[in-house]
Motif scaffolding. Structure first.
Motif, mmCIF file in Angstrom:
data_model
loop_
_atom_site.group_PDB
_atom_site.id
_atom_site.type_symbol
_atom_site.label_atom_id
_atom_site.label_comp_id
_atom_site.label_asym_id
_atom_site.label_seq_id
_atom_site.Cartn_x
_atom_site.Cartn_y
_atom_site.Cartn_z
ATOM 1 N N TRP A 1 0.665 -1.246 -0.250
ATOM 2 C CA TRP A 1 -0.094 -0.347 -0.056
ATOM 3 C C TRP A 1 1.082 0.859 0.080
ATOM 4 N N ASP A 2 1.909 1.007 0.645
ATOM 5 C CA ASP A 2 2.842 1.778 0.725
ATOM 6 C C ASP A 2 3.757 2.195 -0.806
ATOM 7 N N ALA A 3 4.476 1.522 -1.176
ATOM 8 C CA ALA A 3 4.909 1.330 -2.519
ATOM 9 C C ALA A 3 3.746 2.199 -3.614
ATOM 10 N N LEU A 4 1.979 1.700 -3.608
ATOM 11 C CA LEU A 4 1.485 2.335 -4.797
ATOM 12 C C LEU A 4 0.934 3.662 -4.147
ATOM 13 N N THR A 5 0.957 4.114 -2.546
ATOM 14 C CA THR A 5 0.548 5.435 -2.738
ATOM 15 C C THR A 5 1.187 6.788 -2.890
ATOM 16 N N ILE A 6 2.639 6.481 -2.140
ATOM 17 C CA ILE A 6 4.098 7.114 -1.793
ATOM 18 C C ILE A 6 3.957 7.555 -3.000
ATOM 19 N N GLY A 7 4.025 8.807 -3.415
ATOM 20 C CA GLY A 7 4.235 8.912 -4.767
ATOM 21 C C GLY A 7 5.960 9.423 -4.731
ATOM 22 N N ARG A 8 6.508 9.987 -6.097
ATOM 23 C CA ARG A 8 7.411 10.813 -6.468
ATOM 24 C C ARG A 8 7.968 11.472 -5.795
ATOM 25 N N SER A 9 7.768 12.779 -4.747
ATOM 26 C CA SER A 9 8.276 12.981 -4.490
ATOM 27 C C SER A 9 7.138 13.332 -3.478
ATOM 28 N N LEU B 1 8.857 2.517 9.646
ATOM 29 C CA LEU B 1 9.255 2.085 8.653
ATOM 30 C C LEU B 1 9.127 1.372 7.605
ATOM 31 N N SER B 2 8.467 0.821 6.877
ATOM 32 C CA SER B 2 7.431 0.815 5.379
ATOM 33 C C SER B 2 7.382 2.774 4.892
ATOM 34 N N ALA B 3 7.241 3.105 5.055
ATOM 35 C CA ALA B 3 7.206 4.171 4.197
ATOM 36 C C ALA B 3 8.870 5.352 4.453
ATOM 37 N N LEU B 4 8.887 5.024 6.135
ATOM 38 C CA LEU B 4 10.702 5.683 5.375
ATOM 39 C C LEU B 4 11.633 5.253 4.716
ATOM 40 N N PHE B 5 11.343 3.919 4.717
ATOM 41 C CA PHE B 5 12.050 2.613 3.830
ATOM 42 C C PHE B 5 11.991 3.262 2.278
ATOM 43 N N THR C 1 22.220 3.214 3.515
ATOM 44 C CA THR C 1 21.304 3.322 4.615
ATOM 45 C C THR C 1 19.459 2.910 4.468
ATOM 46 N N SER C 2 19.622 2.915 3.049
ATOM 47 C CA SER C 2 18.023 2.566 2.584
ATOM 48 C C SER C 2 18.196 0.980 2.695
ATOM 49 N N ILE C 3 19.541 0.027 2.186
ATOM 50 C CA ILE C 3 19.599 -1.134 2.665
ATOM 51 C C ILE C 3 19.540 -1.630 4.779
ATOM 52 N N LEU C 4 19.741 -0.663 5.301
ATOM 53 C CA LEU C 4 19.835 -0.579 7.133
ATOM 54 C C LEU C 4 18.388 -0.756 7.296
ATOM 55 N N LEU C 5 17.886 0.041 7.460
ATOM 56 C CA LEU C 5 16.187 0.989 6.852
ATOM 57 C C LEU C 5 15.127 -0.042 6.561
ATOM 58 N N GLY C 6 15.960 -1.056 5.449
ATOM 59 C CA GLY C 6 14.567 -2.263 4.879
ATOM 60 C C GLY C 6 15.233 -3.370 5.898
ATOM 61 N N VAL C 7 16.058 -3.926 6.419
ATOM 62 C CA VAL C 7 16.466 -4.869 7.603
ATOM 63 C C VAL C 7 15.585 -4.314 8.261
ATOM 64 N N LEU C 8 15.777 -3.232 9.043
ATOM 65 C CA LEU C 8 15.397 -3.068 10.292
ATOM 66 C C LEU C 8 13.702 -2.889 9.956
#
Length: 353
Positions: free
Chosen positions: A24-32, A93-97, A112-119
């Motif tokens: 849901w976050d991946a689909l709804t969070i835009g490019r900016s 965390l999913s939105a921030l990732f 940094t993004s990968i570390l967020l993904g691990v968390l």
């Protein structure tokens, strides 16, 4: 039979919530970054803070079950509060990732993004661990700091480093204040300051992208023209065997030919910043050597990104890269390419942006 089925389904609920929330976050969070996104994430953070505050009070931990009203019995005697906290942290965390991953366009920022993904993934296994309040406060501090890193540049329309350092201190201070209001101060607050310090060092080392700027489809082109509000660029056509891509970053030029770097940058409305294209040529003896650093002004708010470009005349043969960076030399993206001499018929392709 029905109870057995429900129990089996309940075991998969964390995974179901995790994947559905992430998609849901991946689909709804835009490019900016949009104002609505930041409002929703702030709501998540507020709810997580209030829940953590309630759960860390003696009235919750030492409650006498016989004195609890029946309608509130589930809250004090089940694991639902911890599951709710897990859900809120997972959502943040999913939105921030996703936001950081979209902003990351060079190797250090991807780390940094990968570390967020691990968390983010680890969060799905930490429901019982949230009963140890040190971890709960640390994750709340991380979410608060990273969210404030977006909020302040967004509100003040600037990506100056001062806003990153100030927002990091502000996020940590919010956690310290909330922690100080809990009577017994359960858990340690030290990890929050450690997280703040590590993030500041990572930003100084250019490991954190200058959010909320996002770039994509950086192109090295032979020509850039604007017609009726649209940009048309001419690029090197990819080899036939690379069927998965139409263009190539192995460019062939004739003597004296000009090359362009075209970079759409997504930024929120009201943000004004001066960006630079740093053209660098690789030398085996001296490494990457800057040949020119050309600036242009960006005004945020355009749905398809602000389309800026620079060019290099009489470009030398060899390995090149263009670093797209802020005035304070914080890297937004890096585009590598090679230049060799054109010996046959040019194979070009025209794209519209």
């Amino acid at each position: 039979m029905l109870n057995l089925i429900l129990k089996k389904i309940a075991g998969f609920l964390p995974a179901i919530f995790f994947f559905s929330g992430f998609i849901w976050d991946a689909l709804t969070i835009g490019r900016s970054v949009a104002t609505s996104d930041l409002l929703i994430f702030t709501g998540y953070l507020f709810a997580a803070g209030m829940l953590l505050y309630i759960m860390s009070r003696p009235s919750f931990i030492l409650v006498d079950e016989t004195t609890i009203p029946k309608r509130l019995h589930w809250f004090f005697t089940t694991g639902w509060p911890y599951l709710a906290l897990q859900f809120l942290y997972g959502s943040l965390l999913s939105a921030l990732f996703i936001l950081y991953f979209k902003s990351a366009n060079h190797a250090l920022a991807f780390l940094t993004s990968i570390l967020l993904g691990v968390l983010l993934i680890a969060n799905e296994f930490l429901e019982n661990a949230y009963r140890r309040f040190t971890l709960s406060w640390a994750l709340f501090g991380l979410c608060a700091i990273l969210l404030f890193n977006f909020l302040l540049p967004f509100l003040f329309g600037s990506v100056h480093p001062i806003w990153f350092y100030l927002s990091t201190i502000l996020g940590a201070s919010l956690v310290i204040y909330l922690y100080s209001k809990t009577p017994q101060n359960l858990g340690s607050i030290l990890p929050v300051w450690l997280i703040a310090g590590v993030l500041m060092l990572a930003y100084a080392a250019d490991m954190i992208p200058p959010v909320p700027l996002v770039t994509r489809d950086v192109a090295i082109a032979y020509d850039v023209k604007k017609e009726d509000g649209n940009y048309f660029i001419i690029q090197q056509r990819g080899p036939i065997w690379q069927f998965w891509r139409k263009t190539s970053n192995h460019l062939k030029v004739v003597p004296g030919q000009r090359l362009y770097c075209f970079s759409p940058i997504f930024a929120p409305a009201g943000l004004e910043v001066r960006l630079y294209h740093r053209w660098q040529l690789y030398s085996k003896k001296n490494g990457w050597q800057t040949q020119s650093r050309i600036g242009f002004d960006l005004n945020g708010g355009r749905n398809n990104g602000y389309r800026g470009y620079t060019y290099k005349q009489n470009i030398s043969l060899g390995e090149w890269r263009v670093r797209i960076e802020t005035e304070n030399e914080k890297t937004i993206a890096v585009q590598s390419f090679t230049v060799s001499e054109e010996t046959g018929t040019p194979r070009h392709i025209r794209y519209k942006y």
